[in-house]
Design a protein around this motif. Structure first.
Motif, PDB file in Angstrom:
ATOM      1  N   LEU A 108       0.826  -1.211   0.000  1.00 14.54           N
ATOM      2  CA  LEU A 108       0.000   0.000   0.000  1.00 14.54           C
ATOM      3  C   LEU A 108       0.859   1.260   0.000  1.00 14.54           C
ATOM      4  O   LEU A 108       0.478   2.288  -0.553  1.00 14.54           O
ATOM      5  CB  LEU A 108      -0.914   0.002   1.225  1.00 14.54           C
ATOM      6  N   GLY A 109       2.004   1.183   0.655  1.00 12.81           N
ATOM      7  CA  GLY A 109       2.912   2.318   0.750  1.00 12.81           C
ATOM      8  C   GLY A 109       4.235   1.874   1.325  1.00 12.81           C
ATOM      9  O   GLY A 109       4.310   0.861   2.033  1.00 12.81           O
ATOM     10  N   LEU A 110       5.281   2.626   0.998  1.00 11.03           N
ATOM     11  CA  LEU A 110       6.630   2.294   1.454  1.00 11.03           C
ATOM     12  C   LEU A 110       7.250   3.528   2.091  1.00 11.03           C
ATOM     13  O   LEU A 110       7.219   4.618   1.511  1.00 11.03           O
ATOM     14  CB  LEU A 110       7.475   1.820   0.271  1.00 11.03           C
ATOM     15  N   VAL A 111       7.814   3.352   3.275  1.00  8.23           N
ATOM     16  CA  VAL A 111       8.479   4.447   3.991  1.00  8.23           C
ATOM     17  C   VAL A 111       9.958   4.104   4.110  1.00  8.23           C
ATOM     18  O   VAL A 111      10.315   3.039   4.622  1.00  8.23           O
ATOM     19  CB  VAL A 111       7.870   4.641   5.406  1.00  8.23           C
ATOM     20  N   LEU A 112      10.795   5.002   3.619  1.00  6.09           N
ATOM     21  CA  LEU A 112      12.242   4.790   3.649  1.00  6.09           C
ATOM     22  C   LEU A 112      12.909   5.863   4.489  1.00  6.09           C
ATOM     23  O   LEU A 112      12.633   7.055   4.332  1.00  6.09           O
ATOM     24  CB  LEU A 112      12.816   4.838   2.229  1.00  6.09           C
ATOM     25  N   THR A 113      13.816   5.436   5.364  1.00 11.12           N
ATOM     26  CA  THR A 113      14.584   6.382   6.161  1.00 11.12           C
ATOM     27  C   THR A 113      16.032   5.897   6.223  1.00 11.12           C
ATOM     28  O   THR A 113      16.302   4.771   6.655  1.00 11.12           O
ATOM     29  CB  THR A 113      13.963   6.562   7.570  1.00 11.12           C
ATOM     30  N   GLY A 114      16.942   6.703   5.705  1.00  5.68           N
ATOM     31  CA  GLY A 114      18.349   6.305   5.646  1.00  5.68           C
ATOM     32  C   GLY A 114      18.548   5.002   4.892  1.00  5.68           C
ATOM     33  O   GLY A 114      19.373   4.169   5.276  1.00  5.68           O
ATOM     34  N   SER A 115      17.811   4.823   3.812  1.00  5.14           N
ATOM     35  CA  SER A 115      17.811   3.538   3.104  1.00  5.14           C
ATOM     36  C   SER A 115      19.038   3.367   2.219  1.00  5.14           C
ATOM     37  O   SER A 115      19.511   4.311   1.581  1.00  5.14           O
ATOM     38  CB  SER A 115      16.552   3.434   2.241  1.00  5.14           C
ATOM     39  N   SER A 116      19.531   2.133   2.156  1.00  2.00           N
ATOM     40  CA  SER A 116      20.494   1.775   1.115  1.00  2.00           C
ATOM     41  C   SER A 116      19.700   1.420  -0.135  1.00  2.00           C
ATOM     42  O   SER A 116      18.477   1.461  -0.135  1.00  2.00           O
ATOM     43  CB  SER A 116      21.392   0.621   1.568  1.00  2.00           C
ATOM     44  N   GLY A 117      20.390   1.097  -1.206  1.00  2.00           N
ATOM     45  CA  GLY A 117      19.723   0.819  -2.465  1.00  2.00           C
ATOM     46  C   GLY A 117      20.302   1.639  -3.596  1.00  2.00           C
ATOM     47  O   GLY A 117      20.245   1.257  -4.760  1.00  2.00           O
ATOM     48  N   LEU A 118      20.877   2.794  -3.236  1.00  2.00           N
ATOM     49  CA  LEU A 118      21.588   3.619  -4.203  1.00  2.00           C
ATOM     50  C   LEU A 118      23.053   3.786  -3.818  1.00  2.00           C
ATOM     51  O   LEU A 118      23.938   3.772  -4.656  1.00  2.00           O
ATOM     52  CB  LEU A 118      20.935   5.011  -4.310  1.00  2.00           C
ATOM     53  N   TYR A 119      23.270   3.972  -2.520  1.00  2.00           N
ATOM     54  CA  TYR A 119      24.626   4.287  -2.045  1.00  2.00           C
ATOM     55  C   TYR A 119      24.667   4.118  -0.538  1.00  2.00           C
ATOM     56  O   TYR A 119      23.690   4.392   0.151  1.00  2.00           O
ATOM     57  CB  TYR A 119      24.960   5.745  -2.395  1.00  2.00           C
ATOM     58  N   GLU A 120      25.792   3.673  -0.041  1.00  2.00           N
ATOM     59  CA  GLU A 120      26.007   3.712   1.417  1.00  2.00           C
ATOM     60  C   GLU A 120      27.506   3.707   1.681  1.00  2.00           C
ATOM     61  O   GLU A 120      28.286   3.117   0.945  1.00  2.00           O
ATOM     62  CB  GLU A 120      25.289   2.563   2.138  1.00  2.00           C
ATOM     63  N   SER A 121      27.896   4.432   2.732  1.00  2.00           N
ATOM     64  CA  SER A 121      29.323   4.632   2.996  1.00  2.00           C
ATOM     65  C   SER A 121      29.779   3.994   4.300  1.00  2.00           C
ATOM     66  O   SER A 121      30.818   4.335   4.831  1.00  2.00           O
ATOM     67  CB  SER A 121      29.638   6.131   3.057  1.00  2.00           C
ATOM     68  N   ALA A 122      28.982   3.058   4.817  1.00  2.00           N
ATOM     69  CA  ALA A 122      29.282   2.486   6.134  1.00  2.00           C
ATOM     70  C   ALA A 122      30.661   1.828   6.181  1.00  2.00           C
ATOM     71  O   ALA A 122      31.305   1.793   7.217  1.00  2.00           O
ATOM     72  CB  ALA A 122      28.211   1.469   6.521  1.00  2.00           C
ATOM     73  N   MET A 123      31.113   1.286   5.048  1.00  2.00           N
ATOM     74  CA  MET A 123      32.383   0.573   5.031  1.00  2.00           C
ATOM     75  C   MET A 123      33.485   1.385   4.329  1.00  2.00           C
ATOM     76  O   MET A 123      34.506   0.844   3.957  1.00  2.00           O
ATOM     77  CB  MET A 123      32.227  -0.774   4.313  1.00  2.00           C
ATOM     78  N   SER A 124      33.246   2.671   4.131  1.00  2.00           N
ATOM     79  CA  SER A 124      34.137   3.442   3.278  1.00  2.00           C
ATOM     80  C   SER A 124      35.542   3.630   3.854  1.00  2.00           C
ATOM     81  O   SER A 124      36.482   3.840   3.123  1.00  2.00           O
ATOM     82  CB  SER A 124      33.530   4.818   2.994  1.00  2.00           C
ATOM     83  N   ASP A 125      35.667   3.574   5.158  1.00  2.00           N
ATOM     84  CA  ASP A 125      37.003   3.776   5.732  1.00  2.00           C
ATOM     85  C   ASP A 125      37.538   2.509   6.380  1.00  2.00           C
ATOM     86  O   ASP A 125      38.202   2.535   7.399  1.00  2.00           O
ATOM     87  CB  ASP A 125      37.008   4.937   6.733  1.00  2.00           C
ATOM     88  N   GLY A 126      37.222   1.389   5.769  1.00  2.00           N
ATOM     89  CA  GLY A 126      37.782   0.126   6.251  1.00  2.00           C
ATOM     90  C   GLY A 126      36.736  -0.787   6.845  1.00  2.00           C
ATOM     91  O   GLY A 126      35.651  -0.367   7.211  1.00  2.00           O
ATOM     92  N   TYR A 127      37.077  -2.065   6.908  1.00  2.00           N
ATOM     93  CA  TYR A 127      36.158  -3.045   7.451  1.00  2.00           C
ATOM     94  C   TYR A 127      36.085  -2.927   8.972  1.00  2.00           C
ATOM     95  O   TYR A 127      37.008  -2.435   9.614  1.00  2.00           O
ATOM     96  CB  TYR A 127      36.632  -4.458   7.082  1.00  2.00           C
ATOM     97  N   PRO A 128      34.970  -3.390   9.561  1.00  2.00           N
ATOM     98  CA  PRO A 128      34.878  -3.391  11.024  1.00  2.00           C
ATOM     99  C   PRO A 128      36.040  -4.160  11.642  1.00  2.00           C
ATOM    100  O   PRO A 128      36.435  -5.203  11.136  1.00  2.00           O
ATOM    101  CB  PRO A 128      33.547  -4.111  11.291  1.00  2.00           C
TER     102      PRO A 128
END
Length: 253
Positions: A108-128
């Protein structure tokens, strides 16, 4: 959480209220408790359901965003829901997007907040880094505009997951799956009503990501929350709930 987690068959989930189901999809580092205020606010008019995603129990070869979307499909069938509203944060938003692409007539509807799917930088400065508590604490604090929101309980939970070798491997597999599964070409074809609620200070999925979602999605609204990072429903729950409630009422969902 004060809310009871139900266990039925292979599913663990929170369920409160009656009415049209709102299925909440948590992120890769998120938990069911992240949505406590959302559950409390909307459960007087909706059936709010928060399934625990099997992030660490999928076979490694099938650990992916698509597997999670299919898992939610099975859960929806198990609960005998017909049409649902999906609300996803971070990786959960990505799962919601893919679910909506695969089963558009049932959303019926979709709510997105801080969603991935286009881009995400969580791992940009190295692996955990396993065993590096201060590094994990810093990464958790960066998720929020106000680092104090990253409580010791939150940091401890993420640290425990990262310190477990099996969970770390699957965390990385899911992160890579999210990067590979870019949905830019799919978004213009999606006619579902979509509400984007974004933190203006999100550094994991920055504001430009929300703007790109808005440009590509034909039936989307974009709402900003100031002084807010990657998890608006945690940092500014009252404002988040107000925006979402107004959108639901406007769309008559």
């Amino acid at each position: 959480m004060t809310t009871e987690v139900k266990k039925e068959g292979k599913y663990s989930y929170i369920e409160q209220g009656e009415g049209t189901p709102i299925i909440i999809l948590h992120g890769l580092m998120g938990g069911l408790s992240n949505f406590e205020e959302v559950i409390s606010f909307f459960s007087d008019r909706y059936k709010v359901v928060v399934p625990e995603l099997p992030l660490f129990s999928m076979p490694l070869l099938t650990t992916s965003v698509k597997t999670l979307a299919k898992y939610i499909r099975k859960f929806v069938k198990f609960k005998k829901f017909e049409k649902v509203i999906l609300l996803g944060n971070s990786l959960g938003g990505h799962v919601g997007l893919l679910y909506t692409k695969l089963y558009p007539k049932d959303v019926l509807g979709l709510v997105l907040t801080g969603s991935s799917g286009l881009y995400e930088s969580a791992m940009s400065d190295g692996y955990p880094r396993r065993g590096d508590y201060d590094f994990i604490k810093k990464k958790c604090e960066e998720v929020f505009y106000d680092p104090a929101v990253a409580t010791k309980e939150i940091v401890d939970e993420v640290f425990a997951n990262i310190s477990d070798r099996s969970k770390l491997i699957k965390t990385l597999a899911l992160a890579k799956s999210a990067i590979r599964n870019n949905m830019a070409k799919d978004l213009p074809k999606m006619q579902t009503s979509i509400c984007l609620i974004w933190g203006k200070n999100d550094i994991v999925t920055p504001p430009k990501v929300a703007e790109e979602f808005y440009e590509l999605l034909p039936n989307a609204e974009l709402h900003w929350i100031d002084k807010c990072g990657h998890a608006p429903m945690m940092e500014h729950p009252q404002e988040f709930n107000k925006i979402l409630n107004n959108w639901l009422e406007t769309k008559r969902i």
